[in-house]
Design a protein around this motif. Sequence first.
Motif, PDB file in Angstrom:
ATOM      1  N   ILE A 217       0.825  -1.206   0.000  1.00  0.00           N
ATOM      2  CA  ILE A 217       0.000   0.000   0.000  1.00  0.00           C
ATOM      3  C   ILE A 217       0.863   1.260   0.000  1.00  0.00           C
ATOM      4  O   ILE A 217       0.535   2.265  -0.631  1.00  0.00           O
ATOM      5  N   GLU A 218       1.988   1.216   0.698  1.00  0.00           N
ATOM      6  CA  GLU A 218       2.879   2.370   0.764  1.00  0.00           C
ATOM      7  C   GLU A 218       3.674   2.565  -0.521  1.00  0.00           C
ATOM      8  O   GLU A 218       4.320   3.608  -0.698  1.00  0.00           O
ATOM      9  N   ARG A 219       3.632   1.595  -1.438  1.00  0.00           N
ATOM     10  CA  ARG A 219       4.446   1.649  -2.650  1.00  0.00           C
ATOM     11  C   ARG A 219       3.621   1.477  -3.926  1.00  0.00           C
ATOM     12  O   ARG A 219       4.084   0.942  -4.918  1.00  0.00           O
ATOM     13  N   LEU A 220       2.385   1.935  -3.898  1.00  0.00           N
ATOM     14  CA  LEU A 220       1.536   1.787  -5.068  1.00  0.00           C
ATOM     15  C   LEU A 220       2.039   2.579  -6.266  1.00  0.00           C
ATOM     16  O   LEU A 220       1.649   2.308  -7.407  1.00  0.00           O
ATOM     17  N   ASP A 221       2.907   3.561  -6.028  1.00  0.00           N
ATOM     18  CA  ASP A 221       3.454   4.317  -7.145  1.00  0.00           C
ATOM     19  C   ASP A 221       4.585   3.580  -7.848  1.00  0.00           C
ATOM     20  O   ASP A 221       5.081   4.030  -8.882  1.00  0.00           O
ATOM     21  N   HIS A 222       4.976   2.415  -7.307  1.00  0.00           N
ATOM     22  CA  HIS A 222       6.023   1.611  -7.920  1.00  0.00           C
ATOM     23  C   HIS A 222       5.410   0.596  -8.887  1.00  0.00           C
ATOM     24  O   HIS A 222       4.301   0.098  -8.661  1.00  0.00           O
ATOM     25  N   PRO A 223       6.110   0.233  -9.950  1.00  0.00           N
ATOM     26  CA  PRO A 223       5.612  -0.786 -10.896  1.00  0.00           C
ATOM     27  C   PRO A 223       5.819  -2.192 -10.346  1.00  0.00           C
ATOM     28  O   PRO A 223       6.628  -2.974 -10.850  1.00  0.00           O
ATOM     29  N   LEU A 224       5.079  -2.523  -9.292  1.00  0.00           N
ATOM     30  CA  LEU A 224       5.267  -3.807  -8.611  1.00  0.00           C
ATOM     31  C   LEU A 224       4.744  -4.968  -9.448  1.00  0.00           C
ATOM     32  O   LEU A 224       3.726  -4.855 -10.143  1.00  0.00           O
ATOM     33  N   THR A 225       5.398  -6.094  -9.339  1.00  0.00           N
ATOM     34  CA  THR A 225       4.968  -7.328  -9.992  1.00  0.00           C
ATOM     35  C   THR A 225       4.731  -8.389  -8.930  1.00  0.00           C
ATOM     36  O   THR A 225       5.080  -8.215  -7.755  1.00  0.00           O
ATOM     37  N   VAL A 226       4.153  -9.509  -9.360  1.00  0.00           N
ATOM     38  CA  VAL A 226       3.961 -10.625  -8.427  1.00  0.00           C
ATOM     39  C   VAL A 226       5.307 -11.105  -7.903  1.00  0.00           C
ATOM     40  O   VAL A 226       5.443 -11.461  -6.730  1.00  0.00           O
ATOM     41  N   GLU A 227       6.297 -11.094  -8.762  1.00  0.00           N
ATOM     42  CA  GLU A 227       7.629 -11.524  -8.333  1.00  0.00           C
ATOM     43  C   GLU A 227       8.190 -10.589  -7.261  1.00  0.00           C
ATOM     44  O   GLU A 227       8.841 -11.034  -6.310  1.00  0.00           O
ATOM     45  N   ASP A 228       7.922  -9.287  -7.395  1.00  0.00           N
ATOM     46  CA  ASP A 228       8.359  -8.327  -6.377  1.00  0.00           C
ATOM     47  C   ASP A 228       7.698  -8.623  -5.034  1.00  0.00           C
ATOM     48  O   ASP A 228       8.347  -8.590  -3.980  1.00  0.00           O
ATOM     49  N   LEU A 229       6.405  -8.911  -5.082  1.00  0.00           N
ATOM     50  CA  LEU A 229       5.679  -9.211  -3.844  1.00  0.00           C
ATOM     51  C   LEU A 229       6.194 -10.496  -3.222  1.00  0.00           C
ATOM     52  O   LEU A 229       6.368 -10.582  -2.001  1.00  0.00           O
ATOM     53  N   ALA A 230       6.420 -11.501  -4.059  1.00  0.00           N
ATOM     54  CA  ALA A 230       6.915 -12.780  -3.550  1.00  0.00           C
ATOM     55  C   ALA A 230       8.292 -12.619  -2.918  1.00  0.00           C
ATOM     56  O   ALA A 230       8.579 -13.196  -1.867  1.00  0.00           O
ATOM     57  N   ARG A 231       9.123 -11.821  -3.565  1.00  0.00           N
ATOM     58  CA  ARG A 231      10.477 -11.597  -3.037  1.00  0.00           C
ATOM     59  C   ARG A 231      10.406 -10.893  -1.677  1.00  0.00           C
ATOM     60  O   ARG A 231      11.111 -11.255  -0.736  1.00  0.00           O
ATOM     61  N   GLN A 232       9.532  -9.881  -1.571  1.00  0.00           N
ATOM     62  CA  GLN A 232       9.400  -9.169  -0.306  1.00  0.00           C
ATOM     63  C   GLN A 232       8.853 -10.079   0.782  1.00  0.00           C
ATOM     64  O   GLN A 232       9.238  -9.991   1.957  1.00  0.00           O
ATOM     65  N   ALA A 233       7.941 -10.976   0.404  1.00  0.00           N
ATOM     66  CA  ALA A 233       7.340 -11.896   1.385  1.00  0.00           C
ATOM     67  C   ALA A 233       8.217 -13.109   1.657  1.00  0.00           C
ATOM     68  O   ALA A 233       7.881 -13.940   2.509  1.00  0.00           O
ATOM     69  N   MET A 235       8.867 -15.757  -0.294  1.00  0.00           N
ATOM     70  CA  MET A 235       8.211 -17.015  -0.663  1.00  0.00           C
ATOM     71  C   MET A 235       8.121 -17.079  -2.176  1.00  0.00           C
ATOM     72  O   MET A 235       8.340 -16.080  -2.867  1.00  0.00           O
ATOM     73  N   SER A 236       7.822 -18.244  -2.697  1.00  0.00           N
ATOM     74  CA  SER A 236       7.684 -18.398  -4.141  1.00  0.00           C
ATOM     75  C   SER A 236       6.388 -17.743  -4.616  1.00  0.00           C
ATOM     76  O   SER A 236       5.458 -17.518  -3.832  1.00  0.00           O
ATOM     77  N   SER A 237       6.323 -17.452  -5.915  1.00  0.00           N
ATOM     78  CA  SER A 237       5.114 -16.848  -6.482  1.00  0.00           C
ATOM     79  C   SER A 237       3.906 -17.761  -6.309  1.00  0.00           C
ATOM     80  O   SER A 237       2.801 -17.296  -6.023  1.00  0.00           O
ATOM     81  N   ARG A 238       4.117 -19.059  -6.465  1.00  0.00           N
ATOM     82  CA  ARG A 238       3.005 -20.000  -6.287  1.00  0.00           C
ATOM     83  C   ARG A 238       2.511 -20.001  -4.847  1.00  0.00           C
ATOM     84  O   ARG A 238       1.305 -19.987  -4.587  1.00  0.00           O
ATOM     85  N   HIS A 239       3.462 -20.002  -3.909  1.00  0.00           N
ATOM     86  CA  HIS A 239       3.104 -19.981  -2.491  1.00  0.00           C
ATOM     87  C   HIS A 239       2.373 -18.685  -2.157  1.00  0.00           C
ATOM     88  O   HIS A 239       1.394 -18.679  -1.396  1.00  0.00           O
ATOM     89  N   LEU A 240       2.850 -17.572  -2.725  1.00  0.00           N
ATOM     90  CA  LEU A 240       2.196 -16.284  -2.501  1.00  0.00           C
ATOM     91  C   LEU A 240       0.754 -16.311  -3.001  1.00  0.00           C
ATOM     92  O   LEU A 240      -0.163 -15.825  -2.331  1.00  0.00           O
ATOM     93  N   GLY A 241       0.546 -16.893  -4.193  1.00  0.00           N
ATOM     94  CA  GLY A 241      -0.798 -16.981  -4.748  1.00  0.00           C
ATOM     95  C   GLY A 241      -1.739 -17.756  -3.850  1.00  0.00           C
ATOM     96  O   GLY A 241      -2.894 -17.372  -3.662  1.00  0.00           O
ATOM     97  N   ARG A 242      -1.244 -18.851  -3.259  1.00  0.00           N
ATOM     98  CA  ARG A 242      -2.086 -19.634  -2.350  1.00  0.00           C
ATOM     99  C   ARG A 242      -2.472 -18.815  -1.121  1.00  0.00           C
ATOM    100  O   ARG A 242      -3.613 -18.871  -0.655  1.00  0.00           O
ATOM    101  N   HIS A 243      -1.516 -18.050  -0.586  1.00  0.00           N
ATOM    102  CA  HIS A 243      -1.811 -17.238   0.596  1.00  0.00           C
ATOM    103  C   HIS A 243      -2.813 -16.130   0.267  1.00  0.00           C
ATOM    104  O   HIS A 243      -3.694 -15.821   1.081  1.00  0.00           O
ATOM    105  N   PHE A 244      -2.700 -15.527  -0.927  1.00  0.00           N
ATOM    106  CA  PHE A 244      -3.655 -14.485  -1.295  1.00  0.00           C
ATOM    107  C   PHE A 244      -5.059 -15.060  -1.434  1.00  0.00           C
ATOM    108  O   PHE A 244      -6.042 -14.450  -1.008  1.00  0.00           O
TER     109      PHE A 244
END
Length: 329
Positions: A217-233, A235-244
């Motif tokens: 939420i604090e970085r909505l001005d950034h061009p974030l991708t699923v990979e960026d979110l997974a890296r920050q969390a 975890m793998s992208s697949r694991h992130l998808g399951r948690h979402f």
Amino acid sequence: MGTVALAVTDGMLHFELSLAYEVFGADLTAVADPWYRVSVCGPEAVRVGRFRLEPDHGLDRLQDADTVIVPGWADIDVEPPGDLVDAVRAAHEAGARVASLCTGAFVLAAAGLLDGRRATTHWAHTRALAERHPRVTVDPDVLYVDNGRVLTSAGKAAAMDLCLHLVRLDHGSSVANTVARRLVVPPHRDGGQAQFVTTPVPTPGNHPLAELLPWVIERLDHPLTVEDLARQARMSSRHLGRHFRSVAGTTPLQWLLTQRIRHAQELLETTDDSIESVAAATGMGTATTLRRHFNRTVGVPPDTYRRTFRARTRGGPDDNGHRLRHSGT
């Protein structure tokens, strides 16, 4: 949007009735002026749960309202009272926007307002609604369905989601978020979100995305991708998808897009920033991209959305003829 009538009869569920009155009946002129004018319409006296309620007006007054709310009622095995069904149908024919909360959908279905339309109700009763009214396309998975002048919600908390959605349509995201904060409820859950998820409803700190979501939420001005979110969390992208799916009831990309659109709505309502600046601030990149996603999600272009809510804020008419939708799928 000015007048809201709550349609009541014996056997109404007091929770849904109370939350609708709390949203529309409280004095919130400090938040948005004018606020709604609310009346309770029903027979001379009704039983709501264990309480006796004296309505303000008879059911015939429903057709004078801009919005009619039909709360849930307890015994779905009994056909809805004919006078209530007729009054709700007459209100819709007179031009009212009609919304049901929880099992109030059975009243709308009996009135024929859901024929040929998609609708929902509490998940425990979706099969009964579909079997009893085969012309209705019943969606058992969503929180609420907006068909323009006919809206339906799932049960309990989803009824609050629909009430806040109506406030958002009428007054904009900023006002709806203020009302949500006052009620200490989530400011926005998209109508397409699942009625229930595989884990308990999360509270701050007790789910795997607790640290990630505020970071995004604090970085909505950034061009974030699923990979960026997974890296920050971490975890793998697949694991992130399951948690979402488990926590938010949607995919990471859809959740991210919803947050970007919500932020764009608030900026359009509260600032004079150009569309290009709003696009940059929400991570959309270009005005063209923002307009494409915004129009598809909300139902009108950003410029029209801004004029609509600026006109309402100044007390002017909204004469553009467009119907705004919720921000999400």
